[in-house]
Design an enzyme around this catalytic site. Structure first.
Site, PDB file in Angstrom:
ATOM      1  N   ILE A  64      10.013  18.394  -6.938  1.00  8.11           N
ATOM      2  CA  ILE A  64      11.330  19.033  -6.121  1.00  8.11           C
ATOM      3  C   ILE A  64      12.050  19.623  -6.274  1.00  8.11           C
ATOM      4  O   ILE A  64      13.167  20.433  -5.392  1.00  8.11           O
ATOM      5  CB  ILE A  64      10.474  18.423  -4.785  1.00  8.11           C
ATOM      6  CG1 ILE A  64      10.457  19.721  -3.315  1.00  8.11           C
ATOM      7  CG2 ILE A  64      11.477  17.217  -3.965  1.00  8.11           C
ATOM      8  CD1 ILE A  64       9.835  19.261  -1.719  1.00  8.11           C
ATOM      9  N   ASN A  94      11.766   8.033   5.769  1.00 11.54           N
ATOM     10  CA  ASN A  94      11.257   6.689   6.623  1.00 11.54           C
ATOM     11  C   ASN A  94      12.110   7.019   7.658  1.00 11.54           C
ATOM     12  O   ASN A  94      13.460   7.759   7.672  1.00 11.54           O
ATOM     13  CB  ASN A  94      11.143   5.791   5.682  1.00 11.54           C
ATOM     14  CG  ASN A  94      12.574   5.030   5.480  1.00 11.54           C
ATOM     15  OD1 ASN A  94      13.214   4.843   6.200  1.00 11.54           O
ATOM     16  ND2 ASN A  94      11.919   4.683   4.175  1.00 11.54           N
ATOM     17  N   GLY A 112       9.303   6.793  -4.286  1.00 13.23           N
ATOM     18  CA  GLY A 112       8.959   8.608  -4.018  1.00 13.23           C
ATOM     19  C   GLY A 112       9.576   9.485  -4.060  1.00 13.23           C
ATOM     20  O   GLY A 112      10.764   8.994  -4.858  1.00 13.23           O
ATOM     21  N   ASP A 167      11.651  10.490  -1.766  1.00 10.72           N
ATOM     22  CA  ASP A 167      12.772   9.667  -0.847  1.00 10.72           C
ATOM     23  C   ASP A 167      13.982   8.801  -2.030  1.00 10.72           C
ATOM     24  O   ASP A 167      15.009   9.538  -2.439  1.00 10.72           O
ATOM     25  CB  ASP A 167      12.466   8.856   0.146  1.00 10.72           C
ATOM     26  CG  ASP A 167      13.440   8.474   1.249  1.00 10.72           C
ATOM     27  OD1 ASP A 167      13.193   7.563   1.906  1.00 10.72           O
ATOM     28  OD2 ASP A 167      14.588   9.212   0.887  1.00 10.72           O
ATOM     29  N   GLY A 227       1.845  10.241   0.133  1.00 15.31           N
ATOM     30  CA  GLY A 227       1.989   8.711  -1.033  1.00 15.31           C
ATOM     31  C   GLY A 227       1.621   7.495  -0.663  1.00 15.31           C
ATOM     32  O   GLY A 227       1.112   7.056  -0.815  1.00 15.31           O
ATOM     33  N   VAL A 228       3.136   6.466  -0.179  1.00  9.93           N
ATOM     34  CA  VAL A 228       3.254   5.409   0.176  1.00  9.93           C
ATOM     35  C   VAL A 228       2.255   5.322   1.578  1.00  9.93           C
ATOM     36  O   VAL A 228       2.094   4.667   1.509  1.00  9.93           O
ATOM     37  CB  VAL A 228       4.484   4.770   0.347  1.00  9.93           C
ATOM     38  CG1 VAL A 228       5.066   3.234   1.266  1.00  9.93           C
ATOM     39  CG2 VAL A 228       5.067   4.648  -1.214  1.00  9.93           C
TER      40      VAL A 228
HETATM   41  N1  APR Z   1       8.901  16.331  -6.106  1.00  7.80           N
HETATM   42  C1  APR Z   1       8.169  16.483  -6.010  1.00  7.80           C
HETATM   43  N2  APR Z   1       7.145  15.149  -4.654  1.00  7.80           N
HETATM   44  C2  APR Z   1       7.227  14.556  -5.399  1.00  7.80           C
HETATM   45  C3  APR Z   1       8.029  13.693  -6.217  1.00  7.80           C
HETATM   46  C4  APR Z   1       9.476  14.820  -6.227  1.00  7.80           C
HETATM   47  N3  APR Z   1      10.620  14.168  -7.152  1.00  7.80           N
HETATM   48  N4  APR Z   1       8.213  12.036  -5.818  1.00  7.80           N
HETATM   49  C5  APR Z   1       7.216  12.292  -5.215  1.00  7.80           C
HETATM   50  N5  APR Z   1       6.226  13.056  -4.814  1.00  7.80           N
HETATM   51  C6  APR Z   1       5.351  13.384  -4.509  1.00  7.80           C
HETATM   52  C7  APR Z   1       4.803  11.990  -4.616  1.00  7.80           C
HETATM   53  O1  APR Z   1       3.762  12.215  -5.207  1.00  7.80           O
HETATM   54  C8  APR Z   1       3.356  12.299  -3.032  1.00  7.80           C
HETATM   55  O2  APR Z   1       2.313  12.834  -2.982  1.00  7.80           O
HETATM   56  O3  APR Z   1       5.291  12.966  -2.461  1.00  7.80           O
HETATM   57  C9  APR Z   1       4.532  12.762  -2.535  1.00  7.80           C
HETATM   58  C10 APR Z   1       4.707  12.684  -0.498  1.00  7.80           C
HETATM   59  O4  APR Z   1       4.767  10.718  -1.681  1.00  7.80           O
HETATM   60  P1  APR Z   1       5.822   9.556  -1.275  1.00  7.80           P
HETATM   61  O5  APR Z   1       7.269   9.680  -1.541  1.00  7.80           O
HETATM   62  O6  APR Z   1       5.249   8.158  -1.168  1.00  7.80           O
HETATM   63  O7  APR Z   1       5.817   9.827   0.164  1.00  7.80           O
HETATM   64  P2  APR Z   1       5.241   9.450   2.121  1.00  7.80           P
HETATM   65  O8  APR Z   1       4.049   8.795   1.683  1.00  7.80           O
HETATM   66  O9  APR Z   1       5.948  10.075   2.783  1.00  7.80           O
HETATM   67  O10 APR Z   1       5.715   7.833   1.737  1.00  7.80           O
HETATM   68  C11 APR Z   1       7.278   7.893   2.278  1.00  7.80           C
HETATM   69  O11 APR Z   1       7.655   6.720   1.122  1.00  7.80           O
HETATM   70  O12 APR Z   1       9.271   6.177   0.008  1.00  7.80           O
HETATM   71  C12 APR Z   1       9.098   6.050   0.741  1.00  7.80           C
HETATM   72  O13 APR Z   1      11.215   5.723   2.009  1.00  7.80           O
HETATM   73  C13 APR Z   1      10.146   6.705   2.065  1.00  7.80           C
HETATM   74  O14 APR Z   1       8.927   5.191   3.274  1.00  7.80           O
HETATM   75  C14 APR Z   1       9.136   6.160   3.052  1.00  7.80           C
HETATM   76  C15 APR Z   1       7.769   7.298   2.356  1.00  7.80           C
END
Ligand code: APR
Length: 187
Positions: A17, A30, A38, A40, A134-135
């Site tokens: 992204i 978060n 991830g 973030d 993701g997380v």
């Molecule tokens: N570009 C696009 N999508 C991405 C990227 C990137 N650079 N990096 C990771 N992703 C995707 C992951 O593969 C997943 O499909 O973003 C999606 C969301 O995953 P997470 O980033 O883990 O977010 P989420 O599941 O909403 O969990 C949020 O994770 O990073 C921490 O601080 C954040 O506590 C919060 C939690």
């Protein structure tokens, strides 16, 4: 709205992204807004200090960002006008149906809040990651359905937003989105 109109306003992308052109990208943050792993982690790493500074200011003025809410910051070193930070729900697997429905409603709210904030800031081209998949362990197919339905509902009500890019980092999400968007006649 006929699917063909949505065809020009919804884009499916496989990739990072932070690398795909848009006015604003949405971060799956978060509630603390202080960064994480991830997407973030990627956004804070690429965007740099400016993003963290803005997030700290928001924390000081309004406190945490609640699940389903969205806040906006500068984009720092990235070539976007802004970053919108929203907090998706954590999937409570094994909980009862009511909890699952509540999680779906919160995930939809995260997309709608981000779109409303983009429109309020005159940002016409917005990129979303697959929030909560993701997380936060939200089932990918349910998250995709919720995301697409939320965006379609919003675009049918408002013609301000010109482009919504669903940016899928992983192939699994990309294939789920592709199938769902094809079924809707959008792809
Ligand atoms: N570009 C696009 N999508 C991405 C990227 C990137 N650079 N990096 C990771 N992703 C995707 C992951 O593969 C997943 O499909 O973003 C999606 C969301 O995953 P997470 O980033 O883990 O977010 P989420 O599941 O909403 O969990 C949020 O994770 O990073 C921490 O601080 C954040 O506590 C919060 C939690």
């Amino acid at each position: 709205m006929k699917p063909k109109d949505l065809k020009n306003r919804i884009v499916l992308v496989k990739g990072d992204i932070t690398e795909y052109p848009a006015d604003v990208i949405v971060n799956a943050a978060n509630s603390s807004l202080l960064g994480g792993s991830g997407v973030d982690g990627a956004i804070h790493r690429k965007g740099g200090r400016e993003i963290t500074e803005d997030c700290m200011k928001i924390r000081d003025s309004q406190g945490k960002c609640n699940v389903g809410e969205a806040v906006i910051t500068r984009a720092g070193n990235m070539p976007f006008k802004n970053v919108i930070h929203t907090v998706g729900p954590v999937w409570q697997s094994g909980k009862n149906n009511e909890t699952k429905l509540f999680a779906e409603r919160l995930l939809k709210k995260a997309y709608i809040s981000s779109l409303e904030l983009a429109e309020k800031n005159k940002l016409k081209n917005i990129s979303f990651p697959n929030i909560s998949t993701g997380v936060y362990r939200f089932p990918k197919d349910l998250a995709a359905k919720t995301a697409i339905n939320a965006v379609v509902e919003y675009l049918e009500k408002s013609d301000f937003i010109e482009k919504v890019n669903f940016v899928c980092f992983e192939n699994e999400n990309f294939e789920i989105y592709r199938k769902l968007l094809e079924e809707k006649g959008i792809l």
